[in-house]
Design a protein around this motif. Sequence first.
Motif, mmCIF file in Angstrom:
data_model
loop_
_atom_site.group_PDB
_atom_site.id
_atom_site.type_symbol
_atom_site.label_atom_id
_atom_site.label_comp_id
_atom_site.label_asym_id
_atom_site.label_seq_id
_atom_site.Cartn_x
_atom_site.Cartn_y
_atom_site.Cartn_z
ATOM 1 N N SER A 1 46.857 36.279 38.955
ATOM 2 C CA SER A 1 47.152 37.218 40.021
ATOM 3 C C SER A 1 48.418 36.855 40.783
ATOM 4 O O SER A 1 48.753 37.506 41.753
ATOM 5 N N ASP B 1 37.315 33.794 48.438
ATOM 6 C CA ASP B 1 36.843 34.756 47.441
ATOM 7 C C ASP B 1 36.056 34.040 46.336
ATOM 8 O O ASP B 1 36.549 33.078 45.734
ATOM 9 N N ARG B 2 34.853 34.511 46.071
ATOM 10 C CA ARG B 2 33.994 33.860 45.080
ATOM 11 C C ARG B 2 34.542 33.985 43.665
ATOM 12 O O ARG B 2 34.407 33.066 42.853
ATOM 13 N N ASP B 3 35.142 35.101 43.342
ATOM 14 C CA ASP B 3 35.661 35.294 41.988
ATOM 15 C C ASP B 3 36.879 34.413 41.728
ATOM 16 O O ASP B 3 37.104 33.963 40.596
ATOM 17 N N THR B 4 37.685 34.164 42.765
ATOM 18 C CA THR B 4 38.884 33.341 42.608
ATOM 19 C C THR B 4 38.558 31.854 42.592
ATOM 20 O O THR B 4 39.191 31.080 41.864
ATOM 21 N N PRO C 1 35.286 30.070 41.954
ATOM 22 C CA PRO C 1 33.852 29.913 41.640
ATOM 23 C C PRO C 1 33.361 28.473 41.735
ATOM 24 O O PRO C 1 32.236 28.224 42.181
#
Length: 408
Positions: A343, A373-376, A378
Amino acid sequence: MVHLSSSSLPVSLAIELQKDWPYRTQLILQPPSSLWPKPRFHPFPTVKLHSLLDDEHWETAVARLDMTLIVAGAPNREETIHTLIEFIQRNYLPPSVRTSSLPAEPRNKRTKFTHDSPSEEHQLLLAPNPILSFDHAPSLSAYLNKYSQTPFIVRSHLIETGWPAICEQDSTWKDKTYLVKAVGRGRIVPVEIGGEYTSEGWGQGMVPFEQFLDRVGWGSCAAWSERYESDQEASKEPALYLAQHSLLNQFPVLRKDILLPDYVFSGPEEDVPKGYKPPSNEEALVINVWVGGNGRSSPSHTDPFYNCYAQVVGQKRIFLTPPTQSDAMYPFSSSTSSALSDSSSTESTSFTAHLLSNTSQVPIFTPDNRPPDRDTYPKFYSDALGCSLEGVLNEGDMLVMPFVLKSL
């Protein structure tokens, strides 16, 4: 040997001092007067030069001498530099501090703080566990045997041990007038400009010390905080932050206002991280100062040494993670930095390439308290968060920490 007799004396003097002078160099003011080992200045040139030069010239001279201390450290010449600064200030720059119309906070000779039930601002924002807290400092024996590998806060430690910077009415660091008068006119300090050092647009610079205190809204009463926030919004000036600076070496007059906790001289001999080395100076000790305005934060990072972190003015929220979870904190300049590569633009990637691997990419404390952010990130949630600690330091508190990743 340098002869200085023109009206540009202070500027020339400062410029020459920044060069690599021999150890026994003499400064001649007419009549000749040696600055080493016991500086002596004759009053005759003082009267003459005072009439030739205005305050701006002398403040410039002090600032250039400060640059010598800040940039080069002036090895073997610190005493000479300090003597020159004191001489200029004493003879040509009498104290002059801008006063504020804001109400001053009442001060007592000995201030007492209470730590009862935690207020809303002391509630945990992210970490599931609070930092261990003591009302009284553990003994050295208890520290070495039980707590040397565990971060802990000693509440009101600076108060109990009598730090003048927080206890004494005539030397409290809350008082801008005291700080500016103590160090004298013309002094400058190195600052970070903009947001966190991981942000685009971040920079560094030198600013006058008094101006810096004004810019960060120095003082802790409500009126100061309100004016600071409104001034920042109105002016749109970038925030300033004095970070990890040897301020007490630059301003030795402030050194008497702090006391060294015994813990700094009693590091553990066992279970020390591999490759750990204490500071290499004679005292095996480093004293740094941080000064920032309301809402200022630092990205999560590791330090090379064991720390005692003393909160002299204001409050600070702390987030700590065990060093075993370094990879889960996504440090820059490591394989884990690839988490952001998809990103991130080429420009932003090159921007972060210079950052040290002791800094985390995970945004712990944000202005709106938005969680990472959880997706960024983990692994932060799966591995690091569960064993992380959090707490708030009040005025007078001290945090003792071994090697941990911390966000301030």
